[in-house]
Scaffold this active site. Structure first.
Site, PDB file in Angstrom:
ATOM      1  CE1 TYR A  59      -1.943 -20.355 -28.832  1.00  0.00           C
ATOM      2  CE2 TYR A  59      -2.097 -22.726 -28.546  1.00  0.00           C
ATOM      3  CZ  TYR A  59      -2.510 -21.565 -29.174  1.00  0.00           C
ATOM      4  OH  TYR A  59      -3.500 -21.628 -30.118  1.00  0.00           O
ATOM      5  CD  GLU A  81      -4.635 -18.558 -29.904  1.00  0.00           C
ATOM      6  OE1 GLU A  81      -4.366 -19.294 -30.857  1.00  0.00           O
ATOM      7  OE2 GLU A  81      -4.485 -17.326 -29.946  1.00  0.00           O
TER       8      GLU A  81
END
Ligand code: GDP
Ligand code: MN
Length: 377
Positions: free
Chosen positions: A101, A189
């Site tokens: 991530y 993101e």
């Protein structure tokens, strides 16, 4: 404003963040053709703005163009958390070794961008923050200094990447930071950022939110925001009102941001749910008030109206005339609670009462009445 995955992937590409080859398709035939061009083994992905798409069955791997077409047919018919799927991304399938991530959010509490990184990607980051907060690295960026080599070293180490991957992490993080700043993002993101079986890094999903207040600097996005507005939002904008759609059944009209917020709070505390709120601003004359009231009278979700006006430069008699004019032209009748105080209050009250509209003195009492009425409809 949220961007679609493919819009984010295009931005990634523009900022030097490696992404798999992909195409956008809006029919099974287009998806199958795209899969053919992309080498046959592809992922077919629903383009929606809500999260949890994979879990809802909106992400499927296909081994051939025919299979991509079949997945496309199924996914295009779906509705994911209330959002109809009208477009797909067809992307080269990746052989994944690990999912990471990497994200940047605007942290308003420190007034700076905050880099978030985790070696456990692919999963919901909010969930991870609850269950394993120690698996998320948070490192702020001083906006006047920008991204520094130590950010990159820190992130690469936390992601448990070998030293030879640092250069690529540097390229990706620098690109993501530039993208974040130049596009006025609240969030940028990559989840997951994958390590391929052959070792390289690739961004295979994007989530980008652009600050709505910056849309005037991004004409393409502003145009899209305009297209996505419903007719009440569009009309409110045309008339120059601040207007927000909500989920309840009380239409709220106030003047000034402060009174509007206080009114919303009061309605909510008393158990009511606003359908929307409209701020007529300062000094509105009768015709503007008429426009505002007519708009909410025509709104199907606003079953009753709560009008709360504090006259300063706004004159209560003008407000009253606006309300009466709107009611005169309205097709349907709705319950209405009016609280009117301040400049020319007596005249305003007289006009309303002559037309059979009772005026409530205190805001709390008015809000209670509105909530009660809304319960009955
Ligand atoms: P999301 O559910 O909206 O977050 O959609 P993602 O694009 O992140 O995909 C969800 C999950 O599907 C990923 O975390 C991967 O595990 C898997 N996935 C997506 N694309 C690929 C791919 O090309 N190859 C493989 N093996 N898995 C993929
Ligand atoms: Mn994802």
């Amino acid at each position: 404003m949220k961007l679609y995955e493919y819009e984010g992937m295009e931005l990634f590409r523009r900022y030097g963040i490696p992404v798999p080859g992909f195409e956008v398709a809006s029919s099974p035939e287009e998806a199958a053709e795209a899969a053919g061009r992309l080498g046959g083994r592809v992922v077919v992905k629903a383009q929606v703005l809500v999260g949890g798409r994979g879990k809802a069955g909106g992400v499927k791997i296909a081994d051939s163009p025919e299979e991509a077409g079949e997945h496309a047919r199924r996914i295009l018919g779906m509705s994911i958390r209330g959002e109809r799927v009208e477009r797909l991304v067809v992307a080269e399938a990746v052989d994944i070794a690990r999912e990471l991530y990497l994200g940047i959010i605007l942290d308003r509490s420190i007034g700076a961008p905050l880099i978030l990184a985790s070696p456990e990607g692919g999963v919901d980051i909010e969930e991870l923050a609850r269950t394993k907060p120690e698996r998320i690295l948070k490192t702020p960026v001083e906006p006047f200094l920008g991204l520094k080599p130590y950010h990159i070293r820190r992130v690469a180490r936390f992601l448990e990447l070998p030293p030879d991957a640092q250069k690529q992490v540097g390229q990706i993080l620098s690109g993501l930071y530039r993208l974040f700043i130049e596009n006025d993002c609240e969030l940028a993101e990559i989840n997951p950022l994958v390590v391929k079986k052959d070792g390289g890094l690739l961004a295979i999903d994007s989530k980008i939110i652009v600050d709505d207040n910056s849309l005037y600097r991004h004409p393409e996005l502003q145009e899209r925001a305009g297209r996505e507005m419903n007719k009440y939002e569009a009309e409110a904008r045309r008339l120059g009102f601040s207007y927000v759609e909500l989920d309840g059944n009380i239409g709220v009209i106030c003047n000034g941001a402060g009174l509007t917020m206080a009114t919303m709070d009061t309605v909510l505390v008393l158990g009511g749910r606003p359908a929307n709120f409209l701020d007529i601003g300062g000094g509105a004359r009768a015709d503007r008030v008429e426009g505002a009231v007519s708009l909410l009278l025509s709104h199907p979700k606003a079953k009753i109206l709560f009008i709360n006006i504090l006259g300063g430069i706004t004159r209560c008699d003008e407000v009253a005339r606006g309300i009466v004019n709107a009611l005169g032209k309205a097709e349907a009748k709705k319950g209405m609670v009016v609280r009117l105080k301040g400049t020319n209050e007596e005249e305003g009250r007289r006009i309303l009462e002559e037309n059979g509209i009772h005026v409530v003195d205190e805001m709390d009492e008015a809000a209670r009445k509105a909530v009660e009425l809304a319960r009955e409809v």
